[in-house]
Design a protein around this motif. Structure first.
Motif: not given
Length: 399
Positions: A141, A144, A146, A168, A203-204, A207, A210-211, A261
């Motif tokens: 993370m 990458r 994060y 996050l 978590a993915w 993310r 978030q993106c 991602e």
């Protein structure tokens, strides 16, 4: 009691205090008018004083030093709770903030109340969660990106994992509500017998949201936009060498986010579909198998979920497309994706020559890789055509 009102000025406060003392000296009987006035007046005075004279929370370092004085502890005695002699010095000098890990150890070992040591809202949020913060794939993370703004070592990240992971999740709508996708009735996880790391998947997902939130779409998504005709028009963009990038533009103009991602370890993902923070659909692709045929089929599969299942709800569809699925919704998405990409009625098992693949692709105005991928899938022969039609997704789409 008719004259009682909210106290707003120092003068009103003084008058109220004088009246309070007068009533207390009179010692009114319980249930009397004067006793009721005394109770209400005390509440009004307390509200005013809390508003005008707030009591500052005790300083955490002062609380630690006080406990050290009480128990005759030296700096070195704090190493088991804070981690090392330099860290102890930094905490006591005010140059290093306490982590939630340190706070829990100080609370358990020295009995310092956690609510005194916790000063940051992000720590307060994290302390309320029963989460194993070290279970997240922190190293990957971090690599990458994060944790925007974090510049420390992996060891430092592990110490402050609760704070950074909470940041996050707090940064996206419903971040904590994603825990864990496997157990949520509003999530559909297509997987096989491989072990799926739920913390990594969580978590993915955060993310991806978030993106998507960072993207600004030129148009608002209109429900019902994605249908078979729309998907077939999209498929014809595959004919261009810039097909994947044109696909991104096509989706964005329709108010749909496209996020690329990479999957995290032990998640085995190809793609997902969900609703974004502003209600627009989000399509996420991992490019786990970085081939054009995989890109286009995964994209169509997730768009099929938007067309058939996602409109009007906030479910997640998370897919490992190598896995067989008995879920009706997955089978429906597979069927619509195939129908959008290629016409029915062709015997793909009979196609053995690369020249025929090219001719058919030319007739249909789609990328040859899509046809070759379908033939390999139908025949089960993944060596067919050798390295032909195994183009990778254009680099510009990866970002």
């Amino acid at each position: 009691m008719d004259h009682l009102k909210i106290i707003k000025t120092p003068e009103e406060h003084e008058v109220a205090l004088a009246r309070l003392m007068e009533l207390m000296d009179a010692d009114p009987q319980e249930g009397s008018r004067e006793a009721d006035e005394l109770e209400v007046l005390a509440m009004l005075i307390d509200q005013y004083e809390q508003r005008e004279f707030p009591i500052d929370r005790p300083d955490p370092v002062e609380a630690i030093r006080f406990r050290m004085d009480q128990q005759g502890l030296k700096n070195k005695d704090l190493i088991p709770y804070i981690g090392s002699a330099p860290k102890v010095s930094e905490v006591l000098n005010g140059t290093r903030r306490l982590s939630l890990n340190m706070i829990r150890r100080l609370n358990a070992g020295l009995g310092i109340p956690a609510d005194i040591l916790i000063q940051e809202p992000i720590q307060e949020t994290a302390s309320e969660k029963d989460i194993d913060w070290q279970a997240f794939p922190l190293a990957v993370m971090q690599k990458r990106g994060y944790f925007e703004g974090f510049e420390g070592s992996l060891q430092e990240l592990k110490e402050y994992a609760a704070e950074w992971v909470t940041r996050l999740f707090s940064g996206v709508r419903g971040g904590f509500e994603l825990e864990p996708a496997m157990l949520r009735t509003t999530s559909h996880l297509r997987t096989n017998d491989k072990v799926s790391d739920h913390y990594a998947l969580w978590a993915w997902q955060a993310r991806v949201l978030q993106c998507a939130a960072e993207q600004r779409l030129p148009n608002t998504y209109q429900s019902g936009t994605v249908n078979l005709e729309w998907m077939r028009n999209l498929a014809q963009l595959s004919w261009s060498e810039k097909g994947p990038e044109l696909a991104r533009e096509y989706l964005e103009k329709s108010g749909i986010h496209l996020v690329i991602e990479p999957h995290l370890p032990k998640t085995y993902l190809d793609g997902a579909a969900c609703a974004g923070t502003r209600g627009s659909p989000v399509i996420a692709l991992t490019l786990r198998h970085n081939r054009l045929d995989n890109f286009w089929f995964t994209l169509m599969h997730e768009l099929a979920h938007v067309a058939l299942h996602l409109d009007g709800n906030e479910a997640w569809f998370i897919d490992n497309l190598e896995a067989e699925s008995g879920d009706d919704k997955e089978q429906q998405a597979d069927a619509l994706a195939q129908k959008a990409l290629l016409p029915e009625g062709i015997d793909y098992r009979s196609i053995t020559r690369a020249s025929f693949v090219r001719q058919l692709a030319n007739d249909l105005s789609i990328a040859p890789a899509i046809i070759a991928g379908r033939v390999r899938y139908e025949t089960g022969n993944h060596r067919l055509f050798g390295s032909a039609f195994r183009e990778k997704v254009a680099a510009e789409i990866d970002g």
